[in-house]
Design a protein around this motif. Structure first.
Motif, short mmCIF file in Angstrom:
data_model
loop_
_atom_site.label_atom_id
_atom_site.label_comp_id
_atom_site.label_asym_id
_atom_site.label_seq_id
_atom_site.Cartn_x
_atom_site.Cartn_y
_atom_site.Cartn_z
N LEU A 14 -5.54 3.64 6.42
CA LEU A 14 -4.94 4.13 5.19
C LEU A 14 -5.60 4.97 4.54
O LEU A 14 -7.18 3.99 3.91
CB LEU A 14 -4.04 2.84 3.93
CG LEU A 14 -2.94 2.33 5.42
CD1 LEU A 14 -2.16 1.29 4.18
CD2 LEU A 14 -2.26 2.85 5.74
N GLU A 68 0.84 4.60 -2.53
CA GLU A 68 1.09 6.05 -2.28
C GLU A 68 -0.06 6.12 -1.11
O GLU A 68 -0.75 7.78 -1.06
CB GLU A 68 0.87 6.83 -3.42
CG GLU A 68 1.85 7.38 -3.86
CD GLU A 68 2.13 8.34 -5.16
OE1 GLU A 68 0.69 8.66 -5.72
OE2 GLU A 68 2.52 8.58 -5.78
N PHE A 69 -0.86 4.82 -0.71
CA PHE A 69 -1.81 5.14 0.67
C PHE A 69 -0.81 5.21 1.50
O PHE A 69 0.51 5.69 2.13
CB PHE A 69 -2.22 3.65 1.05
CG PHE A 69 -3.10 3.40 -0.10
CD1 PHE A 69 -4.31 3.57 0.60
CD2 PHE A 69 -2.99 3.00 -1.06
CE1 PHE A 69 -5.90 3.37 -0.42
CE2 PHE A 69 -4.27 2.65 -1.75
CZ PHE A 69 -5.47 2.62 -1.82
N GLN A 70 -1.30 6.69 2.72
CA GLN A 70 -0.74 7.07 3.45
C GLN A 70 -1.58 6.40 5.08
O GLN A 70 -3.04 6.73 5.07
CB GLN A 70 -0.85 8.26 4.05
CG GLN A 70 0.40 9.04 2.60
CD GLN A 70 0.04 10.60 2.86
OE1 GLN A 70 -0.16 11.03 2.93
NE2 GLN A 70 1.22 10.71 2.01
N GLU A 71 -1.18 6.83 5.94
CA GLU A 71 -2.08 6.47 6.87
C GLU A 71 -1.96 7.60 8.12
O GLU A 71 -1.85 8.61 8.09
CB GLU A 71 -1.04 5.66 8.45
CG GLU A 71 -1.87 5.21 9.54
CD GLU A 71 -0.68 4.73 10.40
OE1 GLU A 71 -0.76 4.51 11.90
OE2 GLU A 71 0.43 3.27 9.97
N ILE A 72 -4.12 7.08 8.21
CA ILE A 72 -4.54 8.64 9.26
C ILE A 72 -4.47 8.32 10.42
O ILE A 72 -5.21 8.67 11.04
CB ILE A 72 -5.14 9.43 8.17
CG1 ILE A 72 -6.24 7.57 8.21
CG2 ILE A 72 -5.06 9.73 7.34
CD1 ILE A 72 -8.04 8.68 7.96
N LYS A 128 -5.50 7.27 0.01
CA LYS A 128 -5.16 7.80 -0.75
C LYS A 128 -6.11 8.34 -1.21
O LYS A 128 -7.31 8.99 -2.14
CB LYS A 128 -4.69 6.53 -1.57
CG LYS A 128 -4.43 7.41 -2.63
CD LYS A 128 -3.54 6.16 -4.32
CE LYS A 128 -3.03 6.37 -4.94
NZ LYS A 128 -2.33 5.52 -5.85
N HIS A 174 0.91 -1.36 0.62
CA HIS A 174 -0.36 -0.09 0.15
C HIS A 174 0.50 0.70 0.21
O HIS A 174 0.73 1.81 -0.73
CB HIS A 174 -1.18 -0.10 1.10
CG HIS A 174 -1.74 -1.25 0.84
ND1 HIS A 174 -1.98 -2.11 1.73
CD2 HIS A 174 -3.18 -0.74 0.27
CE1 HIS A 174 -2.96 -2.94 0.55
NE2 HIS A 174 -4.01 -2.00 0.17
N GLY A 175 1.63 1.12 0.82
CA GLY A 175 3.37 2.21 0.46
C GLY A 175 3.79 2.68 -0.83
O GLY A 175 3.74 3.74 -1.09
#
Length: 201
Positions: A159, A141-145, A161, A137-138
């Protein structure tokens, strides 16, 4: 024969159930056929991967306003202000893993989401040591929120995007997307149920 990604048909849910329950574990909950049919009724995106006439993978995603009883889906409803498409699960038959099916599926669901939603969301269960799913996922370009407890010992990274082209598409086309195969219009069954007010959204 090449890989085909297409909408699932109701008579194929038994095969989908087999795939899901064979993969069931810490990050994939087992299902029964009744619950899977509810997924089929309520999911906006429910597609299978097929090769040589054999279904070997599937991905299910729900729109932000679906009546979906997943706790993780509820977490995103409470923590994201914008409309989103939520990936509930992706399952690939063990014999077919590592051959790029996940990337193909994510390219397809992202194209679908980009035309309809500003955000694509999912969760990844956190495990000790190397986490293949987080890396996957990284790399997309997924980001942890945030993180959400799953049980006493397990947490999930939540995650998102951002769909960078969504604003332009919305401004240019609104809801009148062109009738092209690759645009991937929502499933006919889901549209019919929402129009009649009998769907699960």
């Amino acid at each position: 024969m090449s890989l085909v990604i297409r909408d699932v048909q109701e008579h194929e849910l038994v095969r989908v159930l087999e795939l899901n329950n064979a993969a069931a574990g810490p990050s994939i909950n087992a299902l029964d056929l009744d619950r899977l049919r509810r997924f089929h009724s309520g999911a906006e995106y429910f597609r299978v991967a097929e090769k040589d006439g054999e279904i070997f993978a599937f991905l299910v995603a729900f729109g932000y306003d679906a009546r979906h009883d997943s706790d993780n889906f509820g977490w995103f409803q409470q923590n994201i202000d914008e409309p989103f498409l939520y990936i509930d699960r992706i399952v690939v038959d063990r014999a077919q893993r590592g051959k790029g099916t996940g990337h193909v599926f994510y390219a397809d669901v992202q194209t679908y989401a980009e035309m309809r939603y500003p955000v694509l969301a999912c969760e990844v269960f956190l495990v000790e040591g190397f986490n293949r799913a987080l890396l996957f996922h990284g790399s997309l370009e997924f980001q942890e929120i945030g993180q959400c407890p799953q049980n006493e010992r397990t947490r999930a990274a939540m995650l998102v995007k951002n769909m960078c082209s969504h604003a332009w598409i919305a401004d240019t086309y609104g809801k009148n997307l062109p009738d092209l195969p690759w645009v991937g219009h929502p499933r006919t069954e889901w549209i019919d149920k929402r129009t009649k007010g009998t769907g699960t959204r």
